[in-house]
Design an enzyme around this catalytic site. Structure first.
Site: not given
Lengths: 105, 464
Positions: B391-392
């Site tokens: 995600n990040d």
């Protein structure tokens, strides 16, 4: 004797700094894909400390120092065998592009 | 054996260790490198056994067998997802071994020719206590890191008031104790140094969050090397000094690479506190934004009609054990003539290079697995990015939003590909607690569900 011991220290220091520089260049040449095996290998070789443990465990008879040495030998051996074997397992997984049968868990 | 002979054999052993590391520059040469390492270790051990003072072969042999059996048993059984814990556990053993060797040298200095009990040479005492100090910190820090990685201890950073001040005071106390130890050579002070250093090791790792573990594991790797160096100086043993320096340098470089991958300074990681409590005020309210949802069939359809797919795996993929199903999906796509590659972010996984090992375990050829620098410029020419469990590391806010906690972190430019498929369990934020604007883009399709199940379903749809 005292003068001699300081010489040994200076030699050690020389070796230390040169080894750091070698380490720096060698480790930067390691491909990022193999950083986990790198940790496995460094783990195994840092257990070369077993050399010191063997020297302590060497004399006959049983005293405090020998017991410490033997414990050191056991701990370092766990690491040496464990480190090299787990690295071997990791490295044997890195394969080239060839068709092969898949292992099912 | 003469001293010169010993020195030469130790030198050969040290050179073999250097070649062992050098071999890791390429997967093809790496296996040979590992063998060099083993040979180097065998030479080192046998050379030491040849010393005149070493007589108790049976006890030493038994100790090696016991340790070797335990080590082999663990190494052969460990799951590759649990590698980081294993490495942390191994580091703790190196640290502890260093403490025991230092203690042995203190109790029997004659065996190491560094003086007599009660009148050990000053230089040796200093080196000994520094080796002990680093060894003990490595031990307790690694035990705690192991606990956090294994999940036996909460991965949340534990932060309390005056933490850094307390650590600094303990450090000063240790220096004071070392000075005292050098003056009076008392066993009580030696063990006090051990205990206080163990305490410091715990305190140093306690504030560091679970997601920062790649840095911590690398740092402890480095410490274990410096501990070996300290012992090397104590014993005036060049082999230990060289090997310790190699390992120390290696760990330091890995820590640097990892913290750079998160755009954080090592100091910042060490001071800790990141990656625990999610800062809700930082994330904007996105309840009114629309997310396009899809299912496995949609994903299969999108990818089947593409020319090129880049798969971006994150730790979530490893947790779900989805790597085999993922590789199967990749294989089917390749058979359809689609170019499939994998993009690895430096901090994907829980230790350096972890994701590469997991993919290799699932039989993904290493040529298809590329690092951030190698593949990032290919995203604009790519039709589909398949992000699974990450995600990040894909969040464009790292480039655009200066107020974001992840601003400045290098990211994989999946946003530049024509369409993005996100496999996620829910809309939850990544460990940084930052919302990902990519989720709301028109060309993004969210695939909610378990990563493994999703891959298996996509495989089914593709084969249908």
């Amino acid at each position: 004797m005292e003068a001699h011991s300081s010489d040994v220290f200076v030699i050690g220091l020389t070796v230390f700094f040169l080894a750091c520089i070698i380490g720096y260049y060698v480790v930067w040449s390691v491909t990022p894909a193999l950083h986990s095996p790198l940790m496995g290998v460094t783990n195994a070789i840092s257990s070369v400390i077993i050399v010191g443990a063997i020297l302590a465990a060497g004399p006959q008879g049983f005293d405090t120092s020998k017991i410490f040495g033997l414990i050191g030998v056991v701990l370092a051996s766990v690491n040496i065998f464990g480190g090299f074997l787990v690295t071997y397992r990791m490295l044997s997984m890195f394969k080239k592009k060839t068709k092969k049968t898949k292992e099912k868990e | 054996m003469s001293y010169n002979m010993v020195a030469i054999l130790y030198l050969i052993s040290a050179l073999l260790f250097i070649f062992a590391l050098r071999g890791l520059s390429h997967p093809e040469s790496s296996r040979m490198g590992n063998i060099f390492g083993v040979i180097g270790m065998i030479i080192a051990v046998f050379t030491t056994l040849m010393f005149k003072s070493v007589l108790s072969y049976y006890e030493i042999g038994a100790a090696i067998l016991i340790g070797g059996a335990i080590g082999s048993f663990i190494a052969l059984r460990i799951e590759m997802t649990a590698l980081p814990q294993l490495v942390a556990a191994f580091h703790s053993l190196v640290g502890l071994a260093a403490v025991f060797v230092a203690a042995a040298a203190f109790y029997d200095p004659v065996a190491f020719s560094i003086g007599k009990v009660g009148s050990i040479k000053t230089a040796s005492l200093v080196e000994m206590s520094i080796g002990t100090f680093i060894g003990a910190i490595t031990f307790s820090g690694s035990v705690l890191a192991f606990g956090k990685l294994q999940g036996t201890i909460s991965g949340k950073p534990i932060v309390f008031k005056f933490q850094h001040l307390i650590n600094a005071l303990i450090f000063l106390l240790i220096i004071f104790l070392i000075v005292l130890f050098v003056i009076n050579q008392s066993p009580t002070i030696f063990w006090t140094i051990v205990i206080v250093s163990i305490l410091l090791g715990f305190l140093v790792v306690i504030p560091i969050g679970g997601a920062d573990m790649p840095v911590v594991v690398s740092m402890l790797n480095s410490y274990s090397g410096w501990a070996a160096c300290g012992i090397g100086f104590t014993l005036s043993n060049n082999l230990l000094i060289i090997t310790g320096a190699l390992v120390g340098a290696s760990g330091a470089i890995l820590s640097y690479i990892m913290s750079k991958g998160m755009n954080r300074s090592i100091i910042n990681v060490v001071l800790g506190g990141f990656g625990g409590e999610q800062d809700t005020s930082a994330s904007k309210d996105n309840s009114d934004k629309i997310v396009k949802q899809g299912n496995a069939e949609d994903a299969a359809y999108i990818m089947k009609n593409a020319d090129s797919v880049i798969i971006v795996p994150g730790y979530g993929m490893a947790v779900a054990q989805a790597q085999h199903a993922l590789r199967e999906m990749g294989d089917i796509l390749k058979k359809e003539g689609i170019e499939v590659r994998y993009a690895i972010h430096p901090v994907a996984g829980r230790m350096p290079g972890h994701m590469n090992v997991l993919l290799a375990e699932a039989n993904v050829p290493y040529e298809e697995v590329l690092e951030l620098d190698e593949i990032n410029h290919d995203f604009p020419m790519t039709e589909v990015s398949f992000v699974i469990g990450a995600n990040d590391v894909t969040n464009p806010a790292a480039k655009t939003d200066e107020s974001s906690p992840i601003f400045g972190m290098p990211i994989l430019d999946v946003e530049k590909s024509q369409s993005v498929l996100f496999v996620k369990r829910s809309m939850a934020t990544g460990y940084s607690g930052v919302d990902n604007e990519l989720f709301y883009r028109d060309n993004t399709t969210m695939l909610f569900g378990d990563a493994k199940k999703m891959c298996e379903d996509i495989v089914k749809s593709l084969s249908a």
